[in-house]
Motif scaffolding. Structure first.
Motif, PDB file in Angstrom:
ATOM      1  N   THR A  39      -7.760 -18.707  17.008  1.00 39.22           N
ATOM      2  CA  THR A  39      -8.205 -19.240  15.793  1.00 39.22           C
ATOM      3  C   THR A  39      -7.868 -18.190  14.637  1.00 39.22           C
ATOM      4  O   THR A  39      -8.046 -16.480  14.729  1.00 39.22           O
ATOM      5  N   ASN A  40      -6.835 -18.867  14.190  1.00 38.20           N
ATOM      6  CA  ASN A  40      -6.807 -18.057  13.015  1.00 38.20           C
ATOM      7  C   ASN A  40      -8.197 -18.798  11.654  1.00 38.20           C
ATOM      8  O   ASN A  40      -8.150 -20.283  11.716  1.00 38.20           O
ATOM      9  N   TYR A  41      -8.502 -17.585  11.209  1.00 42.88           N
ATOM     10  CA  TYR A  41      -9.319 -17.900   9.877  1.00 42.88           C
ATOM     11  C   TYR A  41      -9.263 -17.569   8.785  1.00 42.88           C
ATOM     12  O   TYR A  41      -8.772 -16.605   8.890  1.00 42.88           O
ATOM     13  N   CYS A  42      -9.004 -18.548   7.452  1.00 40.40           N
ATOM     14  CA  CYS A  42      -9.363 -18.310   5.592  1.00 40.40           C
ATOM     15  C   CYS A  42      -9.902 -18.163   5.705  1.00 40.40           C
ATOM     16  O   CYS A  42     -10.959 -19.093   4.848  1.00 40.40           O
ATOM     17  N   PHE A  43     -10.405 -16.713   5.456  1.00 39.40           N
ATOM     18  CA  PHE A  43     -11.753 -16.924   4.041  1.00 39.40           C
ATOM     19  C   PHE A  43     -11.484 -17.166   2.767  1.00 39.40           C
ATOM     20  O   PHE A  43     -10.300 -16.038   2.380  1.00 39.40           O
ATOM     21  N   ILE A  44     -11.640 -17.551   1.716  1.00 37.03           N
ATOM     22  CA  ILE A  44     -12.043 -17.335   0.197  1.00 37.03           C
ATOM     23  C   ILE A  44     -13.210 -16.686   0.120  1.00 37.03           C
ATOM     24  O   ILE A  44     -14.077 -17.611   0.198  1.00 37.03           O
ATOM     25  N   CYS A  45     -13.397 -15.790   0.278  1.00 35.65           N
ATOM     26  CA  CYS A  45     -14.113 -14.879  -0.751  1.00 35.65           C
ATOM     27  C   CYS A  45     -14.895 -14.255  -2.226  1.00 35.65           C
ATOM     28  O   CYS A  45     -13.575 -13.833  -2.384  1.00 35.65           O
ATOM     29  N   LYS A  46     -15.450 -14.232  -2.522  1.00 34.84           N
ATOM     30  CA  LYS A  46     -15.898 -13.294  -3.588  1.00 34.84           C
ATOM     31  C   LYS A  46     -16.044 -11.856  -3.115  1.00 34.84           C
ATOM     32  O   LYS A  46     -16.953 -11.587  -2.242  1.00 34.84           O
ATOM     33  N   LEU A  81     -12.897  -1.457   6.893  1.00 35.10           N
ATOM     34  CA  LEU A  81     -12.796  -1.182   6.143  1.00 35.10           C
ATOM     35  C   LEU A  81     -13.929  -0.738   5.283  1.00 35.10           C
ATOM     36  O   LEU A  81     -15.793  -0.929   5.548  1.00 35.10           O
ATOM     37  N   ILE A  82     -14.568  -0.063   4.374  1.00 38.49           N
ATOM     38  CA  ILE A  82     -15.302   0.519   3.321  1.00 38.49           C
ATOM     39  C   ILE A  82     -15.026   0.587   1.901  1.00 38.49           C
ATOM     40  O   ILE A  82     -13.563   0.529   1.626  1.00 38.49           O
ATOM     41  N   GLY A  83     -16.042   0.001   0.764  1.00 36.35           N
ATOM     42  CA  GLY A  83     -15.632   0.718  -0.536  1.00 36.35           C
ATOM     43  C   GLY A  83     -15.822  -0.936  -1.323  1.00 36.35           C
ATOM     44  O   GLY A  83     -15.345  -1.797  -2.314  1.00 36.35           O
ATOM     45  N   VAL A  84     -15.705  -2.959  -0.625  1.00 32.14           N
ATOM     46  CA  VAL A  84     -15.286  -3.853  -0.916  1.00 32.14           C
ATOM     47  C   VAL A  84     -16.425  -4.531  -0.273  1.00 32.14           C
ATOM     48  O   VAL A  84     -15.843  -4.590   1.306  1.00 32.14           O
ATOM     49  N   GLU A  85     -16.975  -4.984  -0.495  1.00 29.02           N
ATOM     50  CA  GLU A  85     -17.965  -6.152   0.142  1.00 29.02           C
ATOM     51  C   GLU A  85     -17.438  -6.956  -0.474  1.00 29.02           C
ATOM     52  O   GLU A  85     -16.325  -8.081  -1.172  1.00 29.02           O
ATOM     53  N   TYR A  86     -16.898  -8.318   1.042  1.00 28.51           N
ATOM     54  CA  TYR A  86     -16.629 -10.011   1.066  1.00 28.51           C
ATOM     55  C   TYR A  86     -17.715 -11.003   1.258  1.00 28.51           C
ATOM     56  O   TYR A  86     -18.554 -10.450   2.402  1.00 28.51           O
TER      57      TYR A  86
END
Length: 86
Positions: free
Chosen positions: A46-53, A28-33
Motif C-alpha cells: 500500500t502507498n500512503y499519502c498523508f497530508i499533515c500539520k 526522525l527527530i525534530g519534527v512532529e506530524y
C-alpha cells in the motif's frame, strides 16, 4: 472517494493508519506530524499519502507537509518522500 490512478481518499484516519505513519517516522527527530488527510493506493502493498500539520521543534515553525509512505505486504512501512507544501 476514488481519485485518479487508483488512489482512494479516506473520510477517517484509523488507528492502524496512524500506526503506519508512526512506524515510518520512528527514526526522525525534530519534527512532529499530525495527520489531517489520508489517501491510499493498493499496489504490491500500500502507498500512503498523508497530508499533515507539521511542527518543527527547533524554531516553533509550523506548516503543512505531504508524507508519502510505502508499506509492503510483509515488513515495515518506509518513508518514500516528505515535502513541505505550505
Amino acid at each position: 472517494m476514488k481519485i485518479s490512478r487508483g488512489w482512494k481518499v479516506h473520510n477517517n484516519i484509523t488507528d492502524d493508519d496512524i500506526n503506519v505513519l508512526k512506524t515510518a517516522l520512528s527514526e526522525l527527530i525534530g519534527v512532529e506530524y499530525e495527520p489531517k488527510i489520508l489517501a491510499t493506493q493498493s499496489v504490491n502493498g500500500t502507498n500512503y499519502c498523508f497530508i499533515c500539520k507539521s511542527k518543527v521543534a527547533a524554531h516553533n515553525g509550523q506548516g503543512i507537509s505531504k508524507v508519502m509512505i510505502y508499506k509492503p505486504l510483509t515488513g515495515d512501512a518506509k518513508i518514500t518522500s516528505i515535502e513541505c507544501i505550505l
